[in-house]
Design an enzyme around this catalytic site. Structure first.
Site, PDB file in Angstrom:
ATOM      1  N   THR A1005       0.822  -1.219   0.000  1.00 49.42           N
ATOM      2  CA  THR A1005       0.000   0.000   0.000  1.00 49.42           C
ATOM      3  C   THR A1005       0.849   1.258   0.000  1.00 49.42           C
ATOM      4  OG1 THR A1005      -0.131  -0.136   2.391  1.00 49.42           O
ATOM      5  CG2 THR A1005      -1.935  -1.115   1.146  1.00 49.42           C
ATOM      6  N   CYS A1006       2.122   1.128   0.423  1.00 44.38           N
ATOM      7  CA  CYS A1006       3.003   2.301   0.407  1.00 44.38           C
ATOM      8  C   CYS A1006       3.209   2.804  -1.014  1.00 44.38           C
ATOM      9  CB  CYS A1006       4.371   1.967   0.990  1.00 44.38           C
ATOM     10  SG  CYS A1006       4.334   0.992   2.485  1.00 44.38           S
ATOM     11  N   PHE A1007       3.310   1.842  -1.953  1.00 39.27           N
ATOM     12  CA  PHE A1007       3.682   2.198  -3.330  1.00 39.27           C
ATOM     13  C   PHE A1007       2.541   1.970  -4.308  1.00 39.27           C
ATOM     14  CE2 PHE A1007       7.499   0.557  -1.144  1.00 39.27           C
ATOM     15  CZ  PHE A1007       8.259   1.726  -1.120  1.00 39.27           C
TER      16      PHE A1007
END
Length: 1038
Positions: A1005-1007
């Protein structure tokens, strides 16, 4: 040195000089003593003589009191002459009273010519002396009237006495000497009366009568009896009638008599026969003729201060309401003089308090001196002014417009009775409205043009609109009353819009835009008509509820609202884009505020419940790229577009603009990674079992700059061991989503859900939490941080709460009642049923209070101070509805809302969110519920690890998303891959190949990264995807 002889000589001369001066001083002393003695003797002699004369006068009246026989007129004349010779008001007031009673008594004698005081006028020797004497006596009566207070019983009797003297000797109708044979003397006697009246006028009779009438009538309850009021007004009329209504006497009559507060109201109640005299002489028409000339009207206004000018207006309006035929014939002149009077007052009306202003109950802050003695009578004056916006005068003034028919295709069988005056309120009977709608169908009003703006009809309507627009800007404290009166007739505004549609060669926008560039009187009048239409329509739509707007369609059909809003949208846009608003002042600025206010009321109503088609509010001729370029160059017009009408730009572009503003601020604050510097990072450690408590303790103390910056989260499990994972915003995103999920859980009682659609708003009983306001501020910061970072959180807010978050509740056009359905639709229905209740509402036993069950205890909330003792009546039921709605949505949660907004705005600037409507703000917080555009998503997808657009797994993926997944499953797929509408727009969606092929797909979900195994079958891919998004097991942090 001087010789002895020289010294002696000088001494002798000096001594002689001194002796001479002493003799002169002595002579002066003797002369002064003689003068003083003479003056003292003279004074003592005069005092003795005055005492003797007063004693003689007292004996005369004492003998007269015994009533042995009537005194002759000559005796009265002589004693009056003596009294006038030494008359002093303070000393001789009782003697003067007795003299007046004696004179009036003589006039009542039957068949005794020698007793009648007026008989001396027939004596050749005494005629001139008698005329002089009666003039002096009557003027002394005026002087007493000027000082007497009619509210004191004893003095009110004297007022009656002196008025009787004035009435008796300024008209021959009561003189018994002229009966029978004496009738031939009447012309000569009338001439004497006219002479006496002229003398009194010159000395200031009207000023005296003004003081007396004002003192007796400028109070809540008048203290003048019927006889006194009749006498005073009769006296005032006599000179004007005698002079055949010459301008020289009409002016003082208007200035001194017609400016007495609510005079016509008191006359109509106490002595209506006096008004019959006014009507019989057609005086209203004469007043209109006199005042319609600008110089004379200005002269009269300048003779009066603001309050008295309003009093004059009120009396003229009251007379007009009693003489509708005159108004129909003299509409132009009456409208002209009223406008001039209001314009005169308007010059001194100011917006704010200063050392040079005074507070006026009708005009507001006023820069002229204010007669505070009139304040008690202002309610009555206001009632008179209400005739201006009452139905009878509106029907007369707008007769040309109201006479036109909007109804077509009438079915012959249907006969709809016209609404009676009692039935023309905005709130109608539903069945009657439904029957009327079935009986006729109205053409939709659109700009057609064809009517010349210089025609007499257009000029007349324009001048009337100028009158009402001037009254709105002048009578600032009763503005709402005026607007309510103008919207009382259902058909006035649509017919006025129909009239506007007909103006000019083509109608509509072009004509009014041309008027903005022309500084002519004609253009100003046309723009005033547009302003009046906008102000009244805005007021009407604001006070109507949804049933009246959408179902009953009072005044305007929904299709007409679409046409009007399109016109307003274009007009406001052109005013801004053409640079008119940038330097607007005075009337131009007022016009913009009026049109923009009406536009935004319609737009916000449409946002709550649609009546306009899709994309109706957008400007197709405004390219977002052009606007953004102008914003980058700091062009004023582009900034004004965003400030006033951001809705003309597509929502998607405004979201991009919002993200761009956030990015620019981050760069300015040094929160973005650069080649030369790294942003400051705040590290926090959170225990999963105490996520809310740890988050609150560690984040609430952070500075505004730190809250906007990078925050790294490290989770610790129950054993105190750090969890695996590198936070590249993904862990913080999970933390933020989880903490927001917990604080907005209704079980925590910080927030409640609305009945029905279960949307969130602050709980009124959240005060049970310790430090609950600090908690709300923290929630506001967390919510602001989520929006700031573009993190979508599933928090559905109630519409009314979002309005407060945007600051709409501070607008003067905001209506709590309109927002109430978003809190409690059932409660809203109950309140509006009170509005439509036909019987006596007091029978329901309601008070201006609200009883609530708070944790098992019944608590009574007063809507206003002392509200639980004030019953709800038909007069105050509308106020009750608004107070109740305001209490439920604002007062109850005022502190909680203020704290949350404070926290939210510490992260998100208010000017950023003003670009969005209430539903658009919800989309900014919780993401877009619109159908996902897969083609657009494909364009913004990047492939790694061996995948490409033509790879079979990728083809299967897009086909499954398009054909097999439901809209809800597609939304869950994007949510679990960490993507949002905003990130798609920024091109941040990535798919990477991973091994082995039997595992579930995972996401970072960070990227916004989807790690997709190379599956061998399409069915396996479909099965794994469905399992991952439904069970939340595959799309986990990696």
């Amino acid at each position: 040195m001087f010789t002895v002889s020289q010294t002696s000589r000088a001494w002798f001369i000096d001594r002689a000089r001194q002796a001479r001066e002493e003799r002169l001083v002595q002579k002066e002393r003797e002369r002064a003593a003689i003068g003083i003695q003479a003056r003292v003797r003279s004074f003592l002699c005069r005092r003795r003589l005055q005492r003797d004369i007063r004693r003689e006068i007292d004996e005369f009246f004492k003998a007269d009191d015994t009533g042995s026989s009537r005194r002759s007129a000559l005796c009265i004349f002589k004693i009056a002459r003596k009294l006038l010779f030494l008359f002093r008001m303070k000393e001789d007031n009782e003697r003067f009273e007795k003299l007046c009673r004696c004179i009036l008594s003589s006039m009542d004698a039957e068949n005794e010519p020698k007793v009648w005081y007026v008989s001396l006028a027939l004596s050749k020797d005494l005629t001139l002396l008698w005329i002089k004497q009666i003039k002096d006596l009557l003027w002394h009566c005026c002087e007493f009237l000027e000082q007497l207070k009619p509210e004191i019983l004893q003095e009110s009797r004297l007022v009656t006495l002196y008025l009787t003297m004035l009435v008796t000797f300024t008209d021959t109708s009561t003189w018994k000497i002229l009966r029978g044979k004496g009738e031939s003397l009447r012309p000569a006697m009338n001439h004497i009366c006219a002479n006496i009246m002229g003398h009194l006028n010159q000395r200031g009779l009207y000023s005296v009568l003004q003081i007396l009438l004002t003192r007796g009538l400028a109070r809540p309850r008048p203290c003048l009896s019927k006889g006194t009021l009749t006498a005073a007004f009769s006296l005032a009329l006599r000179p004007v009638i005698a002079a055949q209504f010459s301008d020289n006497l009409i002016r003082p009559f208007l200035v001194h008599i017609m400016s007495v507060p609510a005079l016509v109201t008191h006359l109509s109640v106490v002595t209506p026969e006096r008004l019959t005299v006014v009507e019989s002489h057609d005086m209203l028409r004469k007043f209109i003729t006199f005042l319609r000339a600008k110089d004379r009207c200005r002269d009269v206004c300048e003779s009066l201060e603001g309050s008295h000018t309003l009093c004059l207006m009120g009396n003229l309006l009251h007379l007009g309401s009693l003489s509708p035929r005159v108004l129909e014939e003299e509409t132009d002149g009456f409208v002209s003089l009223l406008t001039q009077m209001l314009c005169y007052c308007q010059k001194y009306v100011t917006q704010k308090k200063s050392n040079l202003t005074h507070w006026h109950p009708v005009l507001g802050w006023f820069s002229q001196s204010v007669d505070y003695g009139l304040n008690e009578s202002m309610p009555l004056v206001t009632k008179q002014l209400q005739f201006l916006w009452g139905v009878p005068l509106i029907r007369i003034f707008f007769s040309d417009i109201l006479s036109k028919k909007l109804l077509e295709n009438q079915e012959p069988a249907a006969h709809v009775q016209p609404a009676s005056p009692q039935n023309v309120l905005p709130v109608k009977n539903l069945l009657k409205r439904a029957f009327q709608k079935s009986a006729s169908v109205r053409n939709i009003l659109k700009p057609v043009g064809g009517k010349r703006v210089d025609s007499a009809e257009v000029q007349k309507v324009c001048s009337i609109c100028v009158l009402y627009q001037t009254s709105l800007t002048t009578l600032t404290q009763i503005r709402l009353q005026i607007l309510t009166g103008l919207t009382y007739l259902d058909d006035l505004l649509p017919k006025l819009w129909a009239f506007i549609c007909e103006l000019g060669p083509h109608g509509g926008l072009k004509l009014f835009l041309e008027c903005l560039n022309n500084d002519t009187e004609e253009s100003k009048q046309l723009l005033a008509m547009l302003m009046l239409f906008c102000d009244c329509s805005r007021h009407l739509i604001t006070i109507l509820d949804d049933i009246e707007v959408y179902e009953e369609q009072i005044s305007f059909k929904l299709e007409e609202l679409v046409t009007i809003s399109s016109f307003l949208n274009s007009f406001v846009f052109k005013m801004i884009w053409d640079g008119i608003v940038e330097n607007a002042k005075g009337e131009t600025l007022e016009l913009f505020q009026s049109v923009h206010g009406w536009l935004m009321v319609l737009y916000e109503r449409d946002c709550r419940r649609r009546f306009a088609p899709e994309d109706h509010w957008l400007r197709k001729d405004l390219k977002p790229s052009v606007l953004f370029q102008e914003l980058d160059k700091d062009r004023k017009r582009a900034q004004l577009i965003l400030q006033y009408i951001p809705h003309v730009i597509p929502h998607k572009n405004r979201v991009l603009l919002f993200r761009n503003m956030v990015t620019k601020e981050k760069e300015k604050l040094g929160l973005v990674e650069t080649s030369s510097a790294s942003p400051h990072v705040t590290h926090i450690t959170i225990r999963r079992s105490r996520m809310l408590e740890d988050g609150y303790e560690q984040l609430r103390q952070l500075s505004q700059h730190a809250m906007k910056g990078v925050i790294r989260v490290k989770f610790v499990n129950d054993l105190g061991v750090d969890e695996a994972g590198i936070d590249q915003d993904g862990v913080f995103k999970e933390f933020l989503e989880e903490i927001i999920k917990r604080v907005f859980d209704p079980a925590l009682n910080l927030f409640k859900t609305t009945s029905g659609d279960e949307r969130l708003y602050p709980s009124p009983t959240s005060y049970i939490h310790e430090n609950y306001l600090q908690l709300f501020e923290f929630v506001g910061k967390m919510l602001g941080k989520a929006v700031y970072e573009g993190i979508v959180v599933d928090v559905p807010f109630a519409s009314f709460f979002l309005s407060q978050l945007l600051g709409h509740h501070h607008s003067v056009f905001y209506s709590s009642v309109d927002e109430l359905p978003s809190l409690d639709s059932e409660f809203y229905k109950n309140l509006t049923s009170i509005k439509r209740y036909d019987g006596d509402i007091s029978d329901l036993g309601l008070t201006l209070s609200y009883d609530e069950d708070v944790m098992g205890q019944l608590v009574c909330h007063e809507l206003i101070p002392g509200g639980k003792t004030i019953p709800v009546t038909n007069e105050n039921k509308i106020s009750y509805i608004h107070l109740m709605a305001h209490f439920r949505m604002h007062t109850q949660i005022k502190n909680q809302t203020a704290a949350l907004i404070s926290g939210f705005r510490s992260i998100i600037k208010p000017e950023w969110t003003r670009m969005f409507s209430t539903p658009e703000l919800q989309r900014l917080i919780s993401g877009d519920n619109a159908e996902i555009d897969l083609e657009d998503l494909k364009k913004h997808t990047v492939y790694y690890g061996g995948f490409h657009g033509s790879h079979r797994v990728i083809i299967w993926l897009w086909d499954i998303l398009a054909s097999d997944f439901t809209p809800n499953e597609r939304a869950m797929f994007l949510k679990d891959t960490g993507d949002t509408l905003g990130s798609v727009l920024r091109g941040f969606f990535t798919i990477r190949k991973r091994e082995p092929g039997g595992r579930l797909p995972t996401s970072s979900t960070c990227f916004n990264l989807l790690k997709l195994p190379n599956y061998s079958k399409k069915s396996v891919l479909r099965e794994k995807l469905r399992y991952a998004i439904s069970m939340n097991t595959g799309f986990e942090l990696s």
